[in-house]
Structure formats: C-alpha cells, structure tokens
Design a protein around this motif. Structure first.
Motif, PDB file in Angstrom:
ATOM      1  N   ARG A 250      43.210  21.710  76.038  1.00  0.00           N
ATOM      2  CA  ARG A 250      42.799  21.164  74.585  1.00  0.00           C
ATOM      3  C   ARG A 250      42.321  19.627  74.624  1.00  0.00           C
ATOM      4  N   GLU A 251      42.998  18.770  75.268  1.00  0.00           N
ATOM      5  CA  GLU A 251      42.604  17.413  75.370  1.00  0.00           C
ATOM      6  C   GLU A 251      41.459  17.085  76.064  1.00  0.00           C
ATOM      7  N   TRP A 252      41.096  17.895  77.198  1.00  0.00           N
ATOM      8  CA  TRP A 252      39.816  17.770  77.615  1.00  0.00           C
ATOM      9  C   TRP A 252      38.575  18.055  76.919  1.00  0.00           C
ATOM     10  N   ILE A 253      38.915  19.229  76.220  1.00  0.00           N
ATOM     11  CA  ILE A 253      37.672  19.744  75.433  1.00  0.00           C
ATOM     12  C   ILE A 253      37.565  18.544  74.163  1.00  0.00           C
TER      13      ILE A 253
ATOM     14  N   THR B 252      34.267  16.428  74.094  1.00  0.00           N
ATOM     15  CA  THR B 252      33.421  16.831  72.787  1.00  0.00           C
ATOM     16  C   THR B 252      33.194  15.517  71.980  1.00  0.00           C
ATOM     17  N   ALA B 253      34.302  14.612  72.041  1.00  0.00           N
ATOM     18  CA  ALA B 253      34.110  13.322  71.458  1.00  0.00           C
ATOM     19  C   ALA B 253      32.930  12.381  72.107  1.00  0.00           C
ATOM     20  N   GLN B 254      33.026  12.585  73.254  1.00  0.00           N
ATOM     21  CA  GLN B 254      32.078  11.506  74.110  1.00  0.00           C
ATOM     22  C   GLN B 254      30.692  12.017  73.589  1.00  0.00           C
TER      23      GLN B 254
ATOM     24  N   ALA C  22      38.901   9.414  68.793  1.00  0.00           N
ATOM     25  CA  ALA C  22      39.362  10.537  69.309  1.00  0.00           C
ATOM     26  C   ALA C  22      39.343  10.398  71.145  1.00  0.00           C
ATOM     27  N   ILE C  23      38.293   9.754  71.523  1.00  0.00           N
ATOM     28  CA  ILE C  23      38.293   9.507  72.965  1.00  0.00           C
ATOM     29  C   ILE C  23      39.525   8.627  73.567  1.00  0.00           C
ATOM     30  N   ASP C  24      39.989   7.637  72.891  1.00  0.00           N
ATOM     31  CA  ASP C  24      41.162   6.713  73.149  1.00  0.00           C
ATOM     32  C   ASP C  24      42.413   7.693  73.070  1.00  0.00           C
TER      33      ASP C  24
END
Length: 484
Positions: free
Chosen positions: A173-176, A180-182, A236-238
């Motif tokens: 989940r966190e990787w997606i 996605t945020a990037q 979200a990225i951070d």
C-alpha cells in the motif's frame, strides 16, 4: 497342551483389567470439544477472475505488479520488521512452554536439608531427605493441559501469520501511495506551468487591451490553486516514505525512494479459491479457532478440580545428632515412606463448580466468536471483490477519457500550428489532458489498493522461515469439528 487358567487367576485378571479400564477412563474423561460449523457459503457472490492467467499464489500475490523494487521491499520488510520479530519471539516462548506442558504429570523429585535444635538446646540435628511426587492427571487434567497448551501455540502461530499478512499489505500500500504521489506531483507541476503560462498570456492580452482585468485575475487564481495543490502529493510522499522506513525497521527512508518512478500497475491475476479456504488462510479465523481450543482446555481443568487430585508420593528422611555424632548408635537414622496422595475438595467445592460453569459460558462465547470471525472474513473478501471489480471498471473508463483527451490535445496542437487556435486554447487543452492523467493515476492506485485489500482479507503472505514455524504436532482432525 497349555494349562487352563485357574478360577482364582481368572478373577485376578478380570480385576486388573477393570482397574486398568477405570484408570484409563479417569485419565481421559475431559468433555469432548465443541464441533465448529463455520458458516461459509459455497462460492463467492462476486466474480473472482480478472484476467485469463494462472491462479495467483497467496504466498506471493504482490508479484502481479511485476515491480522488482516492490519485491525487494517486501523481502526486506519481512526480514527487518519489528512487529514480525516480536511475534516470532512470542511464538518461540509459547512453543518452549508447549514442549514441556506434559512435564506437570511426570514424577518430581526434591532434595532438601534442615537443621533442628531441641527445645532445651542440648542437641542439634542435621536432617536431609528426598521427596518424590507424581500427579496422575486423572479426571481430564492431562487432556485439559494439552488442549490449553496447544491452543496457546496455535494462537501464537496465528498471531505471527497475522503480523506477516498485515506487513506485506502495508508495504505494498505504501509503495503504491508513494509512487502514485510522485506521479501526481509531476502532473501537477505541468499543470502549474501551464496555468502560469495562461496567466502571462492574459497579462499580455490585457496590455493589448484584448482581455478584461477579471480574466487576468481568474488566470492568476488558477495558477495559485495549481501551486497549492502540490502540497498534498508532497506531503503524501514524505508520509509514505517515513511509514515504509518504519515497516522495514529503519530510522530513515532510503534516498532512492524519493527519486520519482513509475507507479506499479496491476497485471493479470486470477483467484480460484473458495470461501471454505478462508478457514486455512485467514489468521483471524485461526486465532478464533485457537481460542476455542484453549478455552476448552481451561474448562477441562476447572472441571477436573471438582474431583480429587490423585497421585503417588515417596519420601526418605535421614537425620543425625551433630553434637553427639561420635557416639555409635544402633538405631536407624533414616525413615522412608511410600503411598498414594489424594487431595479431595470439600468446603470450596461450590466455588469450583461456579468456576466450571463460568468457563462453560466462556467456551460458548469463544465458539460464537469463531463464527463471527468466519462471517467477518467472508464479508471482507466479498467487499474487496466488489470494490476490485468497480475500481477496475473505473480505471478502464478513466483510461478511455485520458486517451480521448490526448487525441483532442494533439488535434489542438495541429490547429495551433496552423494558426486556427490561439495559445490559450493550447494551454487549456494541455491542462485538460493532464487533469485526465491525474484521474487515471488515482484510479490505477485505487485499483491496486483494492487488489491489496482482497489478498489481505484472504490472509495472503509468504511462508515463514522453518525456524519460526516449526510447531508441535497438530491437533487431531476432529478437535475442531472438521479436518483443517
């Protein structure tokens, strides 16, 4: 020709057999385990196949994203996550106790020494001895202890599996979310540049008295809003990077994570499982099943406390007069004893009976909790299947919209080169295409997260290492009402 048994020998044989049968019956007279009838439907209500592919392995379901970086993250998380490490240590602790649970009903030997002085202080004695005891575990005590220990072990295994299932799902989940945020940040930066260009064009038009001041203000507001929208993906990225670091047991994120990359895209997958397979894969159901077994063991032990505790005891005590040990005594200095030990509950029998009734209610509650866990598991999988189907359709529709706007933008670029459209038309066309790309990125992420939720609900996780999953012999097939 063999000699027939005498009448006396025959009577002794029957008596021995009768006593042996009684002893065997007393040793295993624990109440039978409740039969669990899991309320699972015959099949899933929603479609379970998304693509004509091989059935997806529950132990490696995230490979459907075909992302080597994600695969490496999952492996690192399983090796370094602290929650999983805690569950492993707790399981090892429970297994250590489980392996020695039967020792309670083995013979025990105690040695001791003691010095005693006569009341008149004229002599002092040294006493040494041995005590041996052996509780037989009758009236269901041994079986209750076995059930309680096995239930605790099964619960530890289920807790470890739950930690691994949750960990893998959270990493994916966190990787997606990170990737996605990037991607959203890049698209929003493009929109911001287009909005700034539109503002500058409107300023030029105003100087040429071709645009009203209100149009310039609207263009400036649109650019400011585009700049403000960048805060959400950057935050979200951070946050995702920090959570990934915690999941991997690190005190800071890897710098490579902050380098923009393509989001993982779900490939072909297929689910061939049935609802009944949840009983073997979902850790919450296994935990509830273990609680039933453990509570049944506690009930057997409280029930056994209503009856006498029977065993054997032996002791050997040796004493000598320290002050007069130079004298030669003709009397023996040691005393030995051997005989049965019986502890009979009398005045507290009512309290013990109340404890038995209370445990019976707790057992019925654990059976109901097991049924609830099964229903909850089926509901979560059905919800995830429905969500996955809807998110898949949403992604398809957003992809079609993005493709259509891409074609429209190309047409506008051609018209702009032919001087048939102005620069503002070109900017608005590009912004519309980027907005569609944002929607598509969000839909693709939601589709992937719905896939993650499905396999988390199914209890999918890698198989643990042998040193953490070596359990004692499994419970009998009929212990839970049906073979697992």
């Amino acid at each position: 020709m063999p000699r027939p048994l005498s009448k006396t020998t025959s009577k002794h044989g029957w008596l021995t057999c009768l006593l042996g049968a009684v002893a065997c019956g007393l040793a295993g007279c624990a109440a039978p385990l409740p039969r669990l009838a899991p309320p699972v439907p015959a099949r899933w209500q929603h479609a379970v196949a998304a693509d004509p592919a091989r059935p997806t392995d529950l132990h490696g379901w995230w490979h459907a994203f075909a992302d080597p970086a994600l695969d490496a993250l999952v492996d690192r998380a399983l090796a370094g996550n602290l929650d999983v490490a805690q569950a492993v240590e707790r399981l090892r602790a429970v297994r250590t106790l489980h392996e020695r649970a039967h020792a309670r009903y083995l013979p025990e030997l105690h040695a001791r020494t003691h010095d005693a002085i006569d009341p008149d202080a004229s002599a002092s004695f040294l006493m040494a001895g041995f005590d041996a005891s052996w509780e037989l575990g009758l009236f269901g005590r041994a079986e209750g202890t076995r059930r309680e220990s096995q239930g605790a072990l099964d619960a530890g295994v289920a807790d470890l599996h739950a930690a691994r299932v949750s960990l893998v799902a959270e990493v994916v989940r966190e990787w997606i979310g990170l990737r996605t945020a990037q991607q959203q940040e890049q698209l929003l930066q493009q929109i911001s540049r287009q909005r700034r260009q539109a503002w500058e064009l409107q300023q030029t038009r105003q100087r040429l008295q071709l645009a009203a001041p209100g149009a310039v203000d609207q263009a400036q507001a649109a650019w400011a809003q585009a700049e403000a929208a960048l805060a959400a993906p950057r935050q979200a990225i951070d946050a995702s990077a920090q959570r990934l670091a915690v999941l991997l047991g690190q005190n800071h994120p890897d710098p490579a994570w902050l380098q923009a990359g393509a989001p993982p895209e779900l490939g072909a997958w297929r689910l061939d499982g049935t609802p009944a397979e949840l009983l073997r894969t979902r850790p919450e159901i296994a935990r509830a099943e273990a609680d039933v077994l453990r509570t049944a063991g506690e009930l057997a032990l409280t029930h056994a406390e209503l009856f006498p505790s029977v065993g054997f005891g032996a002791s050997m005590v040796w004493a000598t007069d320290i002050n007069n040990n130079h004298r030669i005594s003709t009397t023996p200095n040691g005393i030995a004893s051997l005989g049965p030990m019986i502890d009979i509950p009398l005045f507290d029998w009512g309290m013990r009976l109340a404890a038995t009734h209370a445990k019976a209610h707790e057992l019925r509650a654990s059976v109901l909790a097991y049924r609830q866990a099964v229903l909850q598991g089926v509901a979560e999988v059905e919800t995830a299947l429905g969500s996955l189907q809807q998110q898949r359709q949403r992604e398809q529709q957003d992809r079609q919209a993005w493709q259509a706007l891409q074609r429209a933008d190309q047409a506008v670029q051609v018209r702009a080169r032919l001087r048939l459209d102005g620069p503002l038309d070109r900017v608005e066309s590009r912004v519309a295409a980027d907005q569609a790309a944002l929607e598509l990125a969000d839909a693709r992420a939601a589709h992937g997260l719905a896939y993650v939720a499905l396999f988390k609900a199914l209890g999918g996780a890698p198989l643990p290492a042998p040193d953490t999953e070596q359990a004692a012999s499994p419970a009998p097939a009929d212990a839970h009402g049906a073979p697992r």
